[in-house]
Write a protein that holds these residues in place. Structure first.
Motif, PDB file in Angstrom:
ATOM      1  N   TYR A  16      44.749  45.220  35.090  1.00 27.26           N
ATOM      2  CA  TYR A  16      44.101  46.137  34.136  1.00 27.26           C
ATOM      3  C   TYR A  16      43.597  47.444  34.750  1.00 27.26           C
ATOM      4  CZ  TYR A  16      44.263  42.056  31.097  1.00 27.26           C
ATOM      5  OH  TYR A  16      44.686  40.996  30.345  1.00 27.26           O
ATOM      6  N   LYS A  17      43.638  47.543  36.084  1.00 25.10           N
ATOM      7  CA  LYS A  17      43.341  48.783  36.823  1.00 25.10           C
ATOM      8  C   LYS A  17      41.867  49.200  36.779  1.00 25.10           C
ATOM      9  CE  LYS A  17      47.759  48.851  37.410  1.00 25.10           C
ATOM     10  NZ  LYS A  17      48.282  48.224  38.637  1.00 25.10           N
ATOM     11  N   ARG A  18      41.282  49.318  35.596  1.00 18.23           N
ATOM     12  CA  ARG A  18      39.897  49.801  35.479  1.00 18.23           C
ATOM     13  C   ARG A  18      38.921  48.629  35.380  1.00 18.23           C
ATOM     14  NH1 ARG A  18      39.954  53.965  30.636  1.00 18.23           N
ATOM     15  NH2 ARG A  18      37.708  53.747  30.952  1.00 18.23           N
ATOM     16  N   VAL A  19      37.758  48.779  36.045  1.00 19.39           N
ATOM     17  CA  VAL A  19      36.797  47.679  36.140  1.00 19.39           C
ATOM     18  C   VAL A  19      36.331  47.213  34.765  1.00 19.39           C
ATOM     19  CG1 VAL A  19      34.507  46.989  36.956  1.00 19.39           C
ATOM     20  CG2 VAL A  19      35.998  48.357  38.421  1.00 19.39           C
ATOM     21  N   ARG A  73      39.576  36.456  44.592  1.00 16.45           N
ATOM     22  CA  ARG A  73      40.960  36.243  44.143  1.00 16.45           C
ATOM     23  C   ARG A  73      41.123  36.638  42.678  1.00 16.45           C
ATOM     24  NH1 ARG A  73      42.931  30.228  43.443  1.00 16.45           N
ATOM     25  NH2 ARG A  73      41.505  30.539  41.692  1.00 16.45           N
ATOM     26  N   ASP A  74      40.190  36.176  41.834  1.00 19.45           N
ATOM     27  CA  ASP A  74      40.286  36.512  40.412  1.00 19.45           C
ATOM     28  C   ASP A  74      40.021  37.991  40.169  1.00 19.45           C
ATOM     29  OD1 ASP A  74      41.019  34.025  39.384  1.00 19.45           O
ATOM     30  OD2 ASP A  74      38.957  33.325  39.356  1.00 19.45           O
ATOM     31  N   ALA A  75      39.112  38.553  40.944  1.00 23.05           N
ATOM     32  CA  ALA A  75      38.835  39.985  40.809  1.00 23.05           C
ATOM     33  C   ALA A  75      40.103  40.794  41.076  1.00 23.05           C
ATOM     34  CB  ALA A  75      37.724  40.403  41.770  1.00 23.05           C
ATOM     35  N   LYS A  76      40.808  40.439  42.147  1.00 19.71           N
ATOM     36  CA  LYS A  76      42.057  41.145  42.465  1.00 19.71           C
ATOM     37  C   LYS A  76      43.089  40.963  41.361  1.00 19.71           C
ATOM     38  CE  LYS A  76      41.779  40.986  47.528  1.00 19.71           C
ATOM     39  NZ  LYS A  76      42.386  40.416  48.761  1.00 19.71           N
ATOM     40  N   ARG A  77      43.171  39.731  40.846  1.00 22.52           N
ATOM     41  CA  ARG A  77      44.159  39.433  39.791  1.00 22.52           C
ATOM     42  C   ARG A  77      43.933  40.294  38.548  1.00 22.52           C
ATOM     43  NH1 ARG A  77      44.235  35.280  35.729  1.00 22.52           N
ATOM     44  NH2 ARG A  77      42.357  34.327  36.625  1.00 22.52           N
TER      45      ARG A  77
END
Length: 293
Positions: A39-42, A30-34
């Motif tokens: 911010y688009k880029r890892v 969930r937080d990764a998706k948020r």
């Protein structure tokens, strides 16, 4: 290419980014998706995640599993005791894909409160990895990357690990650290701190006091400090001196000395409360500089 095919490719790319983000941070999907949506880029998303206020971040990070950490500890622990010893540490390093002599393991020793070199207690293991939000080898391996960078770039953290290194590596009952062992740890820590900035030079004007501290800092903005070759000079001096051990006072004060001495050893405070070993080394270094050796 059909629109549905493009959407599948986009979803596959997003899933890969989410997996990468979770591996690095141990965060929830969930937080990764948020963060990735924002911010688009890892790499940018990861930086933003670690810069989020600690309280908010803690609330969003899934808590590491005590049972998983105990299971990992059991995998590496000595069969005859409830601790991880040298053999288990070597196996752990193999699984983490890290050299047993990598400087980052000193940081891990500090975080996990290792009782002595190459050994780990169950409590230190569980509490330490929990604080680092890790309960898998994959997460631990990713955390080593962050710890190595922090050790090299964060002066306060470097000092904490540096001082802990003396205590956990000193033989029980002895007040000093064997010279060869001290040199081995200096050989790992000092270059790492110099390269990463944790040991960046703190300029001080000769004879300065607190009122002039700001002016002294301005005066020494471009002043050169400790050079990597001076670490070898320090080793050679200690060997020539013939001492067998390094006291805790010398170990701790050497860190301040490396950060504050100028490259020509001209601004050394002769009246300062330095250990005699450092006083004598300054004279030795000045002689080497004068002779061009």
């Amino acid at each position: 290419m059909s629109k549905s095919s493009g959407k599948k490719m986009d979803k596959a790319a997003l899933d890969a980014q989410i997996q990468q983000f979770c591996t690095i941070t141990s965060a929830s999907v969930r937080d990764a998706k948020r963060f990735l949506e924002k911010y688009k880029r890892v790499e940018i998303a990861v930086d933003a995640y670690y810069n989020e206020p600690a309280q908010a971040q803690q609330a969003s990070i899934p808590q590491p599993s005590t049972s998983k950490l105990n299971a990992l500890f059991d995998k590496y622990k000595d069969p005859d005791s409830d601790e991880i010893a040298i053999d288990g540490t070597i196996k752990l390093c193999e699984d983490l894909k890290v050299d047993p002599e990598d400087v980052v393991l000193l940081s891990v020793a500090y975080q996990l409160k290792s009782p002595k070199m190459g050994e780990w207690s169950r409590k230190g293991w569980v509490d330490g990895w929990k604080e680092l939000s890790c309960d898998t080898i994959t997460a631990m391996s990713s955390t080593l990357v962050r710890l190595r960078d922090k050790l090299g770039s964060d002066s306060e953290y470097f000092a904490q690990v540096y001082n802990y290194t003396f205590d956990f590596s000193r033989p029980p009952g002895q007040r000093s650290l064997a010279l060869d062992m001290a040199q081995g740890f200096w050989g790992l820590l000092i270059p790492h701190g110099l390269q990463g900035g944790a040991l960046s030079h703190l300029a001080r004007g000769a004879g300065s006091d607190d009122e002039d501290e700001e002016d002294d800092a301005m005066m020494g903005v471009d002043e050169e400090g400790w050079k990597e070759e001076y670490t070898q000079w320090w080793f050679e001096y200690l060997t020539e001196k013939g001492g067998k051990g390094v006291s805790k006072d010398t170990w701790q004060m050497f860190l301040e000395f490396v950060r504050t001495i100028d490259a020509k050893f001209e601004k050394f405070d002769e009246e300062g409360a330095w250990p005699s070993t450092i006083d004598d080394f300054v004279a030795y270094a000045r002689e080497r500089l004068a002779s061009g050796r």
